[in-house]
Scaffold this motif. Structure first.
Motif, PDB file in Angstrom:
ATOM      1  N   TYR A   1      -7.449  -3.923 -10.709  1.00 21.85           N
ATOM      2  CA  TYR A   1      -6.673  -3.001  -9.868  1.00 21.85           C
ATOM      3  C   TYR A   1      -7.498  -2.523  -8.675  1.00 21.85           C
ATOM      4  O   TYR A   1      -7.014  -2.447  -7.550  1.00 21.85           O
ATOM      5  CB  TYR A   1      -6.210  -1.796 -10.690  1.00 21.85           C
TER       6      TYR A   1
ATOM      7  N   GLN B   1       0.500 -11.030 -10.503  1.00 22.05           N
ATOM      8  CA  GLN B   1       0.900  -9.971 -11.453  1.00 22.05           C
ATOM      9  C   GLN B   1       0.673  -8.586 -10.847  1.00 22.05           C
ATOM     10  O   GLN B   1       1.545  -7.720 -10.899  1.00 22.05           O
ATOM     11  CB  GLN B   1       0.103 -10.099 -12.757  1.00 22.05           C
ATOM     12  N   LEU B   2      -0.513  -8.402 -10.266  1.00 21.33           N
ATOM     13  CA  LEU B   2      -0.839  -7.097  -9.684  1.00 21.33           C
ATOM     14  C   LEU B   2       0.099  -6.768  -8.527  1.00 21.33           C
ATOM     15  O   LEU B   2       0.557  -5.628  -8.398  1.00 21.33           O
ATOM     16  CB  LEU B   2      -2.298  -7.077  -9.220  1.00 21.33           C
ATOM     17  N   GLU B   3       0.386  -7.771  -7.694  1.00 19.56           N
ATOM     18  CA  GLU B   3       1.318  -7.532  -6.583  1.00 19.56           C
ATOM     19  C   GLU B   3       2.689  -7.123  -7.102  1.00 19.56           C
ATOM     20  O   GLU B   3       3.334  -6.225  -6.549  1.00 19.56           O
ATOM     21  CB  GLU B   3       1.431  -8.782  -5.693  1.00 19.56           C
ATOM     22  N   GLY B   4       3.131  -7.777  -8.192  1.00 18.43           N
ATOM     23  CA  GLY B   4       4.421  -7.447  -8.788  1.00 18.43           C
ATOM     24  C   GLY B   4       4.454  -6.023  -9.314  1.00 18.43           C
ATOM     25  O   GLY B   4       5.387  -5.259  -9.033  1.00 18.43           O
ATOM     26  N   TRP B   5       3.405  -5.647 -10.073  1.00 17.24           N
ATOM     27  CA  TRP B   5       3.375  -4.292 -10.637  1.00 17.24           C
ATOM     28  C   TRP B   5       3.245  -3.232  -9.544  1.00 17.24           C
ATOM     29  O   TRP B   5       3.933  -2.217  -9.579  1.00 17.24           O
ATOM     30  CB  TRP B   5       2.216  -4.160 -11.637  1.00 17.24           C
ATOM     31  N   LEU B   6       2.357  -3.487  -8.594  1.00 17.31           N
ATOM     32  CA  LEU B   6       2.128  -2.486  -7.550  1.00 17.31           C
ATOM     33  C   LEU B   6       3.337  -2.331  -6.631  1.00 17.31           C
ATOM     34  O   LEU B   6       3.571  -1.252  -6.088  1.00 17.31           O
ATOM     35  CB  LEU B   6       0.869  -2.843  -6.737  1.00 17.31           C
ATOM     36  N   SER B   7       4.135  -3.398  -6.497  1.00 14.93           N
ATOM     37  CA  SER B   7       5.332  -3.309  -5.645  1.00 14.93           C
ATOM     38  C   SER B   7       6.399  -2.412  -6.271  1.00 14.93           C
ATOM     39  O   SER B   7       7.301  -1.923  -5.582  1.00 14.93           O
ATOM     40  CB  SER B   7       5.921  -4.707  -5.391  1.00 14.93           C
ATOM     41  N   GLN B   8       6.297  -2.197  -7.587  1.00 14.25           N
ATOM     42  CA  GLN B   8       7.287  -1.352  -8.277  1.00 14.25           C
ATOM     43  C   GLN B   8       6.911   0.129  -8.270  1.00 14.25           C
ATOM     44  O   GLN B   8       7.699   0.973  -8.701  1.00 14.25           O
ATOM     45  CB  GLN B   8       7.425  -1.804  -9.736  1.00 14.25           C
ATOM     46  N   VAL B   9       5.720   0.443  -7.757  1.00 13.03           N
ATOM     47  CA  VAL B   9       5.256   1.828  -7.777  1.00 13.03           C
ATOM     48  C   VAL B   9       6.070   2.660  -6.796  1.00 13.03           C
ATOM     49  O   VAL B   9       6.288   2.259  -5.652  1.00 13.03           O
ATOM     50  CB  VAL B   9       3.753   1.899  -7.402  1.00 13.03           C
TER      51      VAL B   9
ATOM     52  N   ASN C   1       2.955   9.164 -14.788  1.00 11.46           N
ATOM     53  CA  ASN C   1       3.685   8.285 -15.704  1.00 11.46           C
ATOM     54  C   ASN C   1       3.118   8.413 -17.113  1.00 11.46           C
ATOM     55  O   ASN C   1       1.941   8.756 -17.289  1.00 11.46           O
ATOM     56  CB  ASN C   1       3.589   6.830 -15.240  1.00 11.46           C
TER      57      ASN C   1
ATOM     58  N   TYR D   1      -6.475 -10.005 -20.273  1.00 10.02           N
ATOM     59  CA  TYR D   1      -5.676 -10.263 -19.063  1.00 10.02           C
ATOM     60  C   TYR D   1      -6.033 -11.661 -18.574  1.00 10.02           C
ATOM     61  O   TYR D   1      -7.013 -12.264 -19.027  1.00 10.02           O
ATOM     62  CB  TYR D   1      -5.934  -9.197 -17.979  1.00 10.02           C
TER      63      TYR D   1
END
Length: 274
Positions: A116, A27-35, A249, A17
């Protein structure tokens, strides 16, 4: 005696990573915003003060569990402090070994959860500690013993447990090629096999999970940390605690269609106390 603080470097940053703090944060903000949130809005929350991270040993033979020999785990976001008080309690049991710094930095199973953890806890960054535990190839009786030991920590609402595991590693490079033709394509067979195991985990039954692994030999790398968690839950259920586990998931790194292909499966789930 030296009071020098010993740090474990983020040894997989820059390869597994990004080593860039701002890039990792984005990146983390992007992924976590999709949860998708599974709960209604909370009126109050309890932020964990201690985060136990149980990861399997990939590189060194280990028949017990091992504790780190450092004080700090570095991440590209900020440093995470190991809870030396809890480490002291665990060490006193005589059930643990110590990892060398080399073993610690070679292993990825705990490190992959640190970014994370750091991101999720950034608003409490000075208020929590971590308890990393490297879990060896435990016998069923050892899984029970460690489950019993960790159950008192799992019962405490100020503690959070993170269990590191992939699911099926399929293909010649993993020396695993179980295939149930009745499921259709190979990737469908893999999914069916994984979901059998996931259903057993959701039943919170450590004996059935062990029997499933003996029957199918599914290459779930975190099978022993999962076994420890299931045994800890069993211990608490004996004392009247009501819990449920749900997978949220499931994904595969690629869809295997022939014997030359390979894939790794991933599943994420959460334990809820009622």
């Amino acid at each position: 005696m030296s009071n020098r603080v010993v740090c474990r470097e983020a040894s997989h940053a820059g390869s597994w990573y990004t080593a860039s703090g701002p890039q990792l944060n984005a990146q983390l903000e992007g992924w976590l915003s999709q949860v998708q949130s599974t709960k209604r809005p909370a009126r109050a929350i309890i932020a964990p003060r201690r985060i136990f991270i149980l990861g399997p040993s990939h590189h060194v033979p280990l028949s017990r569990c091992a504790l780190s020999s450092v004080d700090i785990y570095r991440t590209p976001l900020y440093d995470l402090r190991i809870d030396q008080k809890i480490y002291g309690e665990l060490w006193k049991t005589g059930m643990f070994e110590r990892m060398t710094l080399q073993t610690d930095e070679d292993e990825h199973s705990i490190e992959m959860h640190l970014p994370y953890t750091a991101k999720a806890m950034e608003s409490h960054k000075d208020e929590f500690t971590i308890i990393p535990v490297l879990v060896g190839a435990l016998s069923e009786s050892k899984e029970q013993e460690f489950g019993k030991l960790f159950s008192k920590y799992l019962a405490d609402p100020s503690n959070l447990f993170v269990v590191s595991s992939d699911f099926c590693h399929w293909g010649q490079r993993f020396r695993y090629s179980y295939y149930d033709e009745s499921q259709g394509e190979i990737y469908r067979s893999i999914e069916h096999l994984d979901k059998m195991g996931m259903n057993i985990i959701e039943q919170l039954d450590p004996v059935s999970f062990s029997n499933y692994l003996k029957k199918y030999h599914n290459t779930i790398c975190g099978r022993h940390p999962i076994g420890v968690l299931l045994n800890a839950i069993t211990e608490l259920q004996k004392n009247g605690m009501n819990m449920s586990f749900s997978f949220l998931n499931y994904a595969q790194s690629s869809q295997c269609r022939n014997w030359q292909d390979s894939s790794v499966s991933y599943a994420a789930g959460a334990l809820t106390v009622h």
